[in-house]
Design a protein around this motif. Structure first.
Motif, PDB file in Angstrom:
ATOM      1  N   THR A 187      -4.300  30.126  11.827  1.00  0.00           N
ATOM      2  CA  THR A 187      -5.460  28.592  11.962  1.00  0.00           C
ATOM      3  C   THR A 187      -5.204  27.497  10.963  1.00  0.00           C
ATOM      4  O   THR A 187      -5.438  26.451  11.791  1.00  0.00           O
ATOM      5  N   ILE A 188      -4.986  27.223  10.183  1.00  0.00           N
ATOM      6  CA  ILE A 188      -4.164  26.444   9.292  1.00  0.00           C
ATOM      7  C   ILE A 188      -3.011  26.154   8.936  1.00  0.00           C
ATOM      8  O   ILE A 188      -2.768  24.541   9.254  1.00  0.00           O
ATOM      9  N   GLY A 189      -1.805  27.311   9.942  1.00  0.00           N
ATOM     10  CA  GLY A 189      -1.032  26.073   9.746  1.00  0.00           C
ATOM     11  C   GLY A 189      -0.356  26.644   9.470  1.00  0.00           C
ATOM     12  O   GLY A 189       0.093  27.484   8.521  1.00  0.00           O
ATOM     13  N   ASP A 190       1.311  26.209   8.746  1.00  0.00           N
ATOM     14  CA  ASP A 190       2.221  26.222   7.537  1.00  0.00           C
ATOM     15  C   ASP A 190       1.357  25.861   6.200  1.00  0.00           C
ATOM     16  O   ASP A 190       0.422  24.973   6.302  1.00  0.00           O
TER      17      ASP A 190
ATOM     18  N   THR B  39      -0.592  22.596   7.021  1.00  0.00           N
ATOM     19  CA  THR B  39      -0.263  21.720   8.339  1.00  0.00           C
ATOM     20  C   THR B  39      -1.722  20.637   9.068  1.00  0.00           C
ATOM     21  O   THR B  39      -1.885  20.187   9.605  1.00  0.00           O
ATOM     22  N   LYS B  40      -2.340  22.625   9.574  1.00  0.00           N
ATOM     23  CA  LYS B  40      -3.444  21.943  10.462  1.00  0.00           C
ATOM     24  C   LYS B  40      -4.831  21.972   9.977  1.00  0.00           C
ATOM     25  O   LYS B  40      -5.583  22.664  10.959  1.00  0.00           O
TER      26      LYS B  40
ATOM     27  N   ASP C  33     -10.573  22.368   9.831  1.00  0.00           N
ATOM     28  CA  ASP C  33      -9.409  22.118  10.506  1.00  0.00           C
ATOM     29  C   ASP C  33      -9.212  20.729   9.897  1.00  0.00           C
ATOM     30  O   ASP C  33      -9.495  19.830   8.790  1.00  0.00           O
ATOM     31  N   ALA C  34      -7.838  20.033  10.921  1.00  0.00           N
ATOM     32  CA  ALA C  34      -7.865  18.613   9.705  1.00  0.00           C
ATOM     33  C   ALA C  34      -8.109  17.947   9.826  1.00  0.00           C
ATOM     34  O   ALA C  34      -8.271  16.678   8.077  1.00  0.00           O
ATOM     35  N   LYS C  35      -9.340  17.749  10.380  1.00  0.00           N
ATOM     36  CA  LYS C  35     -10.371  16.480  10.538  1.00  0.00           C
ATOM     37  C   LYS C  35     -12.062  16.292   9.228  1.00  0.00           C
ATOM     38  O   LYS C  35     -12.825  16.169   9.395  1.00  0.00           O
ATOM     39  N   GLY C  36     -11.532  17.991   9.056  1.00  0.00           N
ATOM     40  CA  GLY C  36     -12.886  18.810   8.042  1.00  0.00           C
ATOM     41  C   GLY C  36     -14.345  19.057   8.676  1.00  0.00           C
ATOM     42  O   GLY C  36     -14.828  19.837   8.704  1.00  0.00           O
TER      43      GLY C  36
END
Ligand SMILES: NC(=O)c1ccc[n+]([C@@H]2O[C@H](COP(=O)([O-])OP(=O)(O)OC[C@H]3O[C@@H](n4cnc5c(N)ncnc54)[C@H](O)[C@@H]3O)[C@@H](O)[C@H]2O)c1
Length: 444
Positions: A203-206, A325-326, A338-341
């Motif tokens: 879920t967090i990408g690469d 990346t995510k 996620d990327a926005k916390g």
């Protein structure tokens, strides 16, 4: 796991350490089942200190019919203290235990062994061997347990130098051929929160970067006593000598570094870093640093910033963080954001287990069923090597490549294990030991 060189076959070709005999099928008798006529699984404990006592207790607290039948330690007083703890009245803990721990101790005087060769005498009595000495001895003890076709629980780290890592890799290949279950005490692999986070790592990408911390006050010191030989002194104060301990980046911080390797599915290709000793630099502090900061680089360019510090009254943190990346995985908090916390997954810590117990529950269940389920030694060796690479980088101040470090031939072990023999490092006339100096200390 993507092992360096991609596969064991490549490893065989590249390293040349698995030559000849290991590729011939060994005698598989007793290889994947325990030997007793009844259902008793017999355990030998090698290294009867704090962790060895704990691990024995956990083995005896599983659902299986386990008995401790032999004990080995370098020192008689250590063995006696462990025996006393295990046979104390109140050792009934262990969620799964059938009966008390003390009823499962069957170690008469003739199966208590001491000295440097004690392990060789204790191992033959067992189906499962617990290896919990200081890590300098692990390659030798692991090799012997595999040679004698035993299932194994061994503590981390599994070596202190590249030569030891190679020995463990070689024996690990043999253990696989013999289908011996091997669990390594990198217990986060057996901890519910880490396992749940691992399932969701996609879920967090690469993964682009990571951080790992083992920062705290440090550990015990056993001061020199009158009449000790240098060998006895170093053996009792083992944390401060690299041939026994590997420095705290290897001895403790391996846990955090290993988590990043596990989630990355690979091992770094190079490292550079800095470190030294500012606070812990007395005569009884041997040769190890009190801080290391290492930048490990993986093949895809992602970076692990790893820091470990043993300095009282500084920030304490033992934890890992992975940035993708995510989003990010925050291990101690057991959360994914996620990327926005925004929190997108939070592990319910009420469901947390005792991973030290789970390691043994799963190992002994597999052994009782005759299953071959655990082959942790290879990852244990490569994560150990990662931490050693970090130490070699901070000691030398150079950029060190994985392959060159692994093949450097660095071997810290003494030629002779004897109470009167000189250890590989000795103090100067003022009682201080030589300490690595970045820019001067060289490895490759
Ligand atoms: N997984 C974990 O979280 C965890 C926690 C604590 C310790 N450990 C590991 O367990 C190992 C032991 O640590 P500890 O805290 O129990 O240390 P300790 O000093 O309490 O115990 C080590 C024991 O090994 C004995 N010993 C030393 N050399 C020996 C030899 N050649 N043969 C037989 N016995 C020998 C010592 O006399 C001592 O009794 C270390 O590798 C450490 O990293 C792991």
């Amino acid at each position: 796991m993507n092992f360096p060189g991609n596969s064991r076959r490549d490893f065989v070709k590249q390293s040349g350490v698995l030559a000849g005999g290991l590729l011939i099928l060994p005698n598989l008798s007793k290889a994947n089942f325990f030997s007793g006529a009844d259902d008793v699984i017999k355990v030998a404990l090698v290294g009867c200190g704090g962790r060895g006592t704990g691990a024995a207790m956990q083995a005896l607290s599983t659902k299986q019919n386990v008995k401790l039948v032999a004990m080995a330690d370098a020192f008689r007083d250590k063995l006696d203290a462990c025996y006393k703890n295990l046979t104390a009245e109140n050792t009934t803990e262990g969620a799964n235990a059938k009966g008390s721990v003390k009823d499962k101790i069957d170690v008469p005087e003739e199966r208590k062994f001491t000295g440097f060769d004690a392990y060789q005498k204790a191992i033959p009595f067992a189906d499962v061997v617990i290896l919990a000495t200081p890590p300098g001895f692990r390659p030798m003890h692991f090799e012997e347990a595999v040679k004698q076709s035993k299932h194994i629980f061994m503590e981390k780290p599994v070596a202190v130098d590249p030569a030891g890592v190679k020995r463990v890799l070689e024996a690990a290949a043999m253990a696989k051929q013999k289908k011996l279950n091997v669990v390594v005490g990198l217990q986060r692999h057996y901890q519910n929160s880490y396992r749940e986070l691992y399932k969701r790592k996609g879920t967090i990408g690469d993964i682009v970067s990571a951080q790992a911390w083992w920062n705290n006050d440090g550990v015990w010191v056993n001061k020199r006593k009158y009449n000790q030989t240098e060998m006895e002194y170093q053996m009792r104060n083992w944390y401060y000598f690299n041939w026994l301990c590997g420095d705290h980046i290897t001895e403790q911080h391996i846990h955090n570094i290993d988590v990043i390797n596990w989630f990355k599915g690979s091992y770094p290709i190079k490292a550079q870093g800095m470190g030294g000793r500012q606070v812990r630099k007395g005569k009884d502090h041997g040769e190890i640093f009190d801080h290391h900061f290492v930048e490990f680089e993986y093949a895809d360019g992602s970076i692990l910033n790893s820091q470990c510090r043993h300095q009282p009254k500084t920030m304490s943190r033992v934890d890992e963080l992975i940035v993708g990346t995510k989003g990010r995985i925050q291990f101690d908090a057991a959360k994914i954001v996620d990327a926005k916390g925004k929190v997108i997954y939070s592990y319910n810590k009420e469901m947390e287990n005792n991973p030290y117990q789970t390691e043994h529950d799963e190992l002994f269940a597999a052994i009782a069923k005759g299953d071959y389920k655990f082959s942790d030694a290879e990852n244990g060796a490569y994560s150990t090597m990662t931490s050693i690479l970090g130490r070699m980088a901070t000691y030398s101040g150079q950029v060190l490549e994985w392959d060159k470090a692994l093949n450097s031939g660095l071997d810290l072990q003494p030629k002779v294990y004897d109470w009167n023999a000189a250890p590989p490092i000795v103090p100067n006339e003022d009682g201080f030991y030589p300490v690595a100096t970045p820019g001067i200390t060289k490895y490759v």
